[in-house]
Design an enzyme around this catalytic site. Structure first.
Site, PDB file in Angstrom:
ATOM      1  N   LYS A 148       0.808  -1.215   0.000  1.00  0.00           N
ATOM      2  CA  LYS A 148       0.000   0.000   0.000  1.00  0.00           C
ATOM      3  C   LYS A 148       0.848   1.276   0.000  1.00  0.00           C
ATOM      4  CE  LYS A 148      -3.937  -2.142   2.315  1.00  0.00           C
ATOM      5  NZ  LYS A 148      -4.773  -2.415   1.139  1.00  0.00           N
ATOM      6  N   GLU A 164      -3.186   7.407   7.808  1.00  0.00           N
ATOM      7  CA  GLU A 164      -3.915   8.409   7.020  1.00  0.00           C
ATOM      8  C   GLU A 164      -5.189   8.770   7.776  1.00  0.00           C
ATOM      9  OE1 GLU A 164      -4.182   6.016   3.488  1.00  0.00           O
ATOM     10  OE2 GLU A 164      -6.187   5.282   3.988  1.00  0.00           O
ATOM     11  N   HIS A 188     -15.810  -5.338   5.353  1.00  0.00           N
ATOM     12  CA  HIS A 188     -14.987  -5.049   4.181  1.00  0.00           C
ATOM     13  C   HIS A 188     -15.163  -6.050   3.053  1.00  0.00           C
ATOM     14  CE1 HIS A 188     -13.368  -1.934   6.592  1.00  0.00           C
ATOM     15  NE2 HIS A 188     -12.833  -2.771   7.458  1.00  0.00           N
ATOM     16  N   ARG A 248      -6.043  -7.149 -11.357  1.00  0.00           N
ATOM     17  CA  ARG A 248      -6.666  -8.389 -11.820  1.00  0.00           C
ATOM     18  C   ARG A 248      -8.111  -8.107 -12.237  1.00  0.00           C
ATOM     19  NH1 ARG A 248     -10.016  -8.688  -7.398  1.00  0.00           N
ATOM     20  NH2 ARG A 248      -9.037  -7.995  -5.481  1.00  0.00           N
TER      21      ARG A 248
HETATM   22  P1  ADP Z   1      -8.327  -3.779   0.714  1.00  0.00           P
HETATM   23  O1  ADP Z   1      -9.083  -4.899   1.313  1.00  0.00           O
HETATM   24  O2  ADP Z   1      -9.020  -3.225  -0.500  1.00  0.00           O
HETATM   25  O3  ADP Z   1      -6.865  -3.979   0.563  1.00  0.00           O
HETATM   26  P2  ADP Z   1      -7.885  -2.003   3.005  1.00  0.00           P
HETATM   27  O4  ADP Z   1      -7.452  -3.074   3.950  1.00  0.00           O
HETATM   28  O5  ADP Z   1      -6.965  -0.905   2.617  1.00  0.00           O
HETATM   29  O6  ADP Z   1      -8.515  -2.552   1.666  1.00  0.00           O
HETATM   30  O7  ADP Z   1      -9.169  -1.345   3.550  1.00  0.00           O
HETATM   31  C1  ADP Z   1     -10.313  -2.096   3.767  1.00  0.00           C
HETATM   32  C2  ADP Z   1     -11.500  -1.182   3.725  1.00  0.00           C
HETATM   33  O8  ADP Z   1     -11.393  -0.205   4.761  1.00  0.00           O
HETATM   34  C3  ADP Z   1     -11.629  -0.386   2.447  1.00  0.00           C
HETATM   35  O9  ADP Z   1     -12.356  -1.080   1.458  1.00  0.00           O
HETATM   36  C4  ADP Z   1     -12.391   0.818   2.913  1.00  0.00           C
HETATM   37  O10 ADP Z   1     -13.748   0.452   2.924  1.00  0.00           O
HETATM   38  C5  ADP Z   1     -11.909   1.019   4.316  1.00  0.00           C
HETATM   39  N1  ADP Z   1     -10.859   2.050   4.419  1.00  0.00           N
HETATM   40  C6  ADP Z   1      -9.555   1.956   4.056  1.00  0.00           C
HETATM   41  N2  ADP Z   1      -8.891   3.101   4.282  1.00  0.00           N
HETATM   42  C7  ADP Z   1      -9.789   3.964   4.818  1.00  0.00           C
HETATM   43  C8  ADP Z   1      -9.738   5.338   5.275  1.00  0.00           C
HETATM   44  N3  ADP Z   1      -8.608   6.058   5.247  1.00  0.00           N
HETATM   45  N4  ADP Z   1     -10.870   5.877   5.749  1.00  0.00           N
HETATM   46  C9  ADP Z   1     -12.028   5.167   5.803  1.00  0.00           C
HETATM   47  N5  ADP Z   1     -12.146   3.893   5.388  1.00  0.00           N
HETATM   48  C10 ADP Z   1     -11.052   3.283   4.907  1.00  0.00           C
END
Ligand code: ADP
Length: 451
Positions: free
Chosen positions: A116, A200, A235, A291
């Site tokens: 990331k 963030e 999620h 993908r």
């Molecule tokens: P992924 O499963 O797509 O790799 P992440 O683990 O980064 O995603 O994040 C999982 C979920 O958490 C995202 O789909 C989003 O819904 C939420 N999310 C991620 N970053 C943030 C943020 N900065 N603020 C609010 N929600 C977030």
């Protein structure tokens, strides 16, 4: 074009890829675990090879076994579907070293987007910004406190190698920072083997809006509209729709253009998805999935393209047969993921399907691998199919989906169809534009009311 393609996957996506190959006159090679001997993808492929084993680790993601089948079958290319090897650069390198095409991006692009922090840096380099934050690796919780004091809480601590919300902790106040950082690092290490974290701002009511794109090896990259996948639980996406409703066209176009910039910035080739969080008229880059996605059919229905066919064509070195100006969005499409699970407790419900009646009618598409008598194995994900409804308007797509789900009958196991039916009648959902937290809040509320 390839004459023979191996599909390194199972379930509905293996069936989907086989269908696209057959349409192009490509012969197909299926692989299967011991539990999938009677699976539909095995029956539909021209050739099928047993991998042995039961779990994915013993079968579908055992690279040596797949390489052995490539050699025995003479396949010229591998389609990884989603999950499994689809974002595995080591596997992509291993097969390309043998002269076998990986139907996906180059391994370097997979690597850039695989973590990331590097994915954020790659986007920033081309002027596409994520949620305000820092790409520095966090070692000191005080940095989180300082950031929160300056820009406001909540702050999200996220694992660089995380995903699916694992390794992500939300810090609501300064006192929580230290424990949250430790916990994010611990979780990241145990799930992903690496503990680097960054931070963030945590957005409190964002929507998940993503852009589908397709890029060829001649440098052409086109975006194919947006999808809204905000209906999530833990999620995990549950309902996806295209285009994202209620967002001004200028913003949707700006997202599309930003997505193309990100893809071009890493010399991307293949179908790909750039995910954004959208809140209060602003959008923030989240990540790029390198993908084909589960929810690709909603894009196919509003654009009229076959994404798997395009994947095969660009992997074979062909140029995209259209330009950005040729892409038009018509109507609205919505997809419900049908899972074999208890609809309200969310526990898996594997077992034998004693009777099955799929829905049909105008605008309805079913992508599935199940049939009457099929045994849903407990070892893989619980997705047993997707119902996709197309309409001239969002209202019509929702109406058609309601009818389709009321026709659909799956007996012998439990499915989440009742949960979808509930949500499709929910006033807020029907209005459109709910945030990624809406479904969880609604479920929590229902639980409270039920006592
Ligand atoms: P992924 O499963 O797509 O790799 P992440 O683990 O980064 O995603 O994040 C999982 C979920 O958490 C995202 O789909 C989003 O819904 C939420 N999310 C991620 N970053 C943030 C943020 N900065 N603020 C609010 N929600 C977030």
């Amino acid at each position: 074009m390839f004459s023979k393609v191996l599909i390194a996957n199972r379930g509905e996506i293996a069936v989907r890829v086989i269908r696209a190959c057959r349409e192009l006159g490509i012969s197909t090679v299926a692989v299967y675990s011991d539990l999938d001997r009677d699976a539909l993808h095995v029956r539909l492929a021209d050739e099928a090879y047993a991998l042995g084993g039961q779990t994915a680790a013993e079968s579908y993601i055992d690279a040596d076994k797949i390489l052995d089948v490539i050699q025995r079958s003479g396949a010229e290319a591998v389609h990884p579907g989603y999950g499994f090897f689809s974002e595995n650069s080591d596997f992509a390198r291993r097969i390309t070293d043998l002269g076998v095409a990986f139907i996906g991006p180059g391994p370097d692009a997979i690597d850039v987007m695989g973590d990331k922090i590097s994915a954020r840096l790659a986007a920033e380099k081309v002027g596409v910004h994520g949620v305000p934050g820092s790409t520095e690796i966090l070692t000191d919780a005080q940095k989180v406190v300082d950031f929160g004091n300056e820009f406001g809480f909540p702050v999200a601590i996220k694992a660089a190698y995380g995903g699916g919300g694992r390794g992500m902790k939300v810090v609501h106040s300064a006192e929580e920072a230290e424990a949250a950082l430790e916990s994010a690092q611990r979780e990241a290490l145990s799930y992903f083997g690496r503990d680097e974290c960054y931070m963030e701002r945590y957005l409190t009511k964002p929507r998940h809006v993503e852009v589908q794109l397709i890029a060829d090896s001649q440098g052409n990259c086109v975006y194919l509209g947006t999808r809204d996948c905000s209906a999530q639980r833990r999620h995990q996406k549950l309902i996806e729709e295209a285009p994202a409703p209620g967002i001004p066209d200028e913003i949707l176009d700006a997202m599309g253009e930003a997505a193309v910039k990100v893809a071009k910035g890493c010399d991307y080739v293949n179908a790909g998805t750039v995910e954004f969080l959208y809140q209060d008229g602003g959008f923030y880059y989240l990540e790029m999935n390198t993908r084909l996605q589960v929810e690709h059919p909603v894009t196919e229905l509003i654009t009229g393209v076959d994404l798997v066919e395009l994947q095969l064509r660009v992997a074979a070195g062909e140029a995209l047969p259209f330009t950005q100006e040729d892409v038009t969005i018509t109507g609205h499409a919505i997809e419900c993921r049908i899972n074999a699970e208890d609809p309200f407790k969310f526990t898996p419900s594997p077992g034998r399907i004693t009777s099955y009646h799929p829905p049909g009618g105008p605008g309805i598409r079913v992508d599935s691998h199940i049939y009457q008598g099929y045994f849903v194995p407990p070892h893989y994900d619980s997705l047993i199919g997707k119902v996709i409804a197309y309409g001239e308007s969002r209202e019509q797509a929702i109406r058609r989906m309601r009818i389709a789900l009321s026709e659909m009958a799956v007996q012998g196991i439990q499915t989440n169809i009742p949960l979808h039916q509930d949500l499709l009648l929910d006033e807020r959902f029907v209005k459109g534009g709910t945030s990624i937290h809406y479904l969880e809040q609604k479920l929590a509320q229902q639980k409270l009311e039920k006592g």
